[in-house]
Design a protein around this motif. Structure first.
Motif, PDB file in Angstrom:
ATOM      1  N   MET A 162      42.226  48.460  39.321  1.00 22.69           N
ATOM      2  CA  MET A 162      41.177  49.448  39.364  1.00 22.69           C
ATOM      3  C   MET A 162      40.621  49.547  37.938  1.00 22.69           C
ATOM      4  N   LEU A 163      39.321  49.802  37.805  1.00 26.26           N
ATOM      5  CA  LEU A 163      38.698  49.903  36.490  1.00 26.26           C
ATOM      6  C   LEU A 163      38.851  51.284  35.874  1.00 26.26           C
ATOM      7  N   SER A 164      39.013  52.321  36.689  1.00 27.44           N
ATOM      8  CA  SER A 164      39.087  53.685  36.151  1.00 27.44           C
ATOM      9  C   SER A 164      40.438  53.978  35.537  1.00 27.44           C
TER      10      SER A 164
ATOM     11  N   ALA B 128      38.035  38.810  50.181  1.00 26.71           N
ATOM     12  CA  ALA B 128      38.377  40.055  49.494  1.00 26.71           C
ATOM     13  C   ALA B 128      37.574  41.249  49.997  1.00 26.71           C
ATOM     14  N   ALA B 129      37.068  41.175  51.214  1.00 27.02           N
ATOM     15  CA  ALA B 129      36.226  42.258  51.743  1.00 27.02           C
ATOM     16  C   ALA B 129      36.948  43.606  51.719  1.00 27.02           C
ATOM     17  N   ALA B 130      38.196  43.633  52.138  1.00 23.87           N
ATOM     18  CA  ALA B 130      38.943  44.889  52.158  1.00 23.87           C
ATOM     19  C   ALA B 130      39.191  45.405  50.739  1.00 23.87           C
ATOM     20  N   GLN B 131      39.501  44.500  49.828  1.00 22.59           N
ATOM     21  CA  GLN B 131      39.741  44.887  48.439  1.00 22.59           C
ATOM     22  C   GLN B 131      38.451  45.429  47.802  1.00 22.59           C
ATOM     23  N   ILE B 132      37.331  44.785  48.062  1.00 24.58           N
ATOM     24  CA  ILE B 132      36.048  45.256  47.531  1.00 24.58           C
ATOM     25  C   ILE B 132      35.739  46.640  48.070  1.00 24.58           C
ATOM     26  N   HIS B 133      35.931  46.827  49.360  1.00 25.60           N
ATOM     27  CA  HIS B 133      35.677  48.145  49.960  1.00 25.60           C
ATOM     28  C   HIS B 133      36.573  49.213  49.324  1.00 25.60           C
ATOM     29  N   ALA B 134      37.839  48.904  49.170  1.00 26.42           N
ATOM     30  CA  ALA B 134      38.773  49.870  48.572  1.00 26.42           C
ATOM     31  C   ALA B 134      38.371  50.203  47.139  1.00 26.42           C
ATOM     32  N   LEU B 135      38.027  49.186  46.368  1.00 25.23           N
ATOM     33  CA  LEU B 135      37.619  49.430  44.989  1.00 25.23           C
ATOM     34  C   LEU B 135      36.341  50.266  44.925  1.00 25.23           C
ATOM     35  N   LYS B 136      35.398  49.974  45.809  1.00 20.17           N
ATOM     36  CA  LYS B 136      34.144  50.731  45.812  1.00 20.17           C
ATOM     37  C   LYS B 136      34.360  52.193  46.169  1.00 20.17           C
TER      38      LYS B 136
ATOM     39  N   GLN C 286      37.372  53.876  45.737  1.00 24.44           N
ATOM     40  CA  GLN C 286      38.405  54.506  44.926  1.00 24.44           C
ATOM     41  C   GLN C 286      38.173  54.414  43.416  1.00 24.44           C
ATOM     42  N   ASP C 287      37.246  53.606  42.985  1.00 21.22           N
ATOM     43  CA  ASP C 287      37.046  53.357  41.561  1.00 21.22           C
ATOM     44  C   ASP C 287      35.564  53.511  41.229  1.00 21.22           C
ATOM     45  N   LYS C 288      35.224  54.573  40.535  1.00 15.36           N
ATOM     46  CA  LYS C 288      33.815  54.872  40.245  1.00 15.36           C
ATOM     47  C   LYS C 288      33.155  53.783  39.408  1.00 15.36           C
ATOM     48  N   ARG C 289      33.876  53.227  38.459  1.00 15.40           N
ATOM     49  CA  ARG C 289      33.270  52.183  37.624  1.00 15.40           C
ATOM     50  C   ARG C 289      33.039  50.901  38.416  1.00 15.40           C
ATOM     51  N   PHE C 290      33.977  50.554  39.283  1.00 18.91           N
ATOM     52  CA  PHE C 290      33.761  49.384  40.129  1.00 18.91           C
ATOM     53  C   PHE C 290      32.604  49.639  41.088  1.00 18.91           C
ATOM     54  N   ALA C 291      32.527  50.835  41.640  1.00 14.59           N
ATOM     55  CA  ALA C 291      31.420  51.182  42.541  1.00 14.59           C
ATOM     56  C   ALA C 291      30.083  51.039  41.823  1.00 14.59           C
ATOM     57  N   ALA C 292      30.008  51.484  40.570  1.00 15.96           N
ATOM     58  CA  ALA C 292      28.780  51.348  39.795  1.00 15.96           C
ATOM     59  C   ALA C 292      28.474  49.880  39.509  1.00 15.96           C
ATOM     60  N   LEU C 293      29.495  49.103  39.216  1.00 23.46           N
ATOM     61  CA  LEU C 293      29.339  47.669  38.993  1.00 23.46           C
ATOM     62  C   LEU C 293      28.811  46.985  40.252  1.00 23.46           C
ATOM     63  N   ALA C 294      29.406  47.305  41.388  1.00 27.04           N
ATOM     64  CA  ALA C 294      28.979  46.716  42.662  1.00 27.04           C
ATOM     65  C   ALA C 294      27.558  47.145  43.013  1.00 27.04           C
ATOM     66  N   GLU C 295      27.211  48.392  42.735  1.00 29.57           N
ATOM     67  CA  GLU C 295      25.851  48.872  43.017  1.00 29.57           C
ATOM     68  C   GLU C 295      24.831  48.168  42.132  1.00 29.57           C
ATOM     69  N   ARG C 296      25.147  48.001  40.844  1.00 22.59           N
ATOM     70  CA  ARG C 296      24.235  47.285  39.944  1.00 22.59           C
ATOM     71  C   ARG C 296      24.056  45.854  40.414  1.00 22.59           C
ATOM     72  N   TYR C 297      25.143  45.220  40.834  1.00 23.72           N
ATOM     73  CA  TYR C 297      25.057  43.859  41.359  1.00 23.72           C
ATOM     74  C   TYR C 297      24.147  43.826  42.585  1.00 23.72           C
TER      75      TYR C 297
END
Length: 83
Positions: free
Chosen positions: A81-83, A15-23, A25-36
């Motif tokens: 997307m989470l947003s 899911a590398a491409a999907q993770i990149h796209a979510l990070k 395009q989606d601020k909440r997912f980006a914040a989730l990924a950053e916290r992780y």
């Protein structure tokens, strides 16, 4: 420093491409990924003996990491997307 285990791209290589796209395009997912990412690095430093922590603290961090990983997995599975 050696390779940090449990990075998102290691946990979900398909899911590398999907993770990149979510990070991007989606601020909440980006914040989730950053916290992780931050949490995973902290656990790696503790496990490597670089940063001291009690067993209770280490266990608490690992439980939080697992919870975040579950949220990422559910988002990827839903293809949403989470947003």
């Amino acid at each position: 420093m050696s390779h940090t285990p449990h990075e998102l791209h290691d946990e979900f290589p398909h899911a590398a491409a999907q993770i990149h796209a979510l990070k991007t395009q989606d601020k909440r997912f980006a914040a989730l990924a950053e916290r992780y990412h931050v949490l995973n690095r902290e656990i790696h430093r503790i496990d490597s003996g670089i940063e001291p922590a009690s067993e209770d603290r280490t266990e608490e961090l690992k439980k939080e990491r697992l919870s975040l990983l579950d949220r990422v997995q559910r988002t990827l599975a839903a293809g949403e997307m989470l947003s």
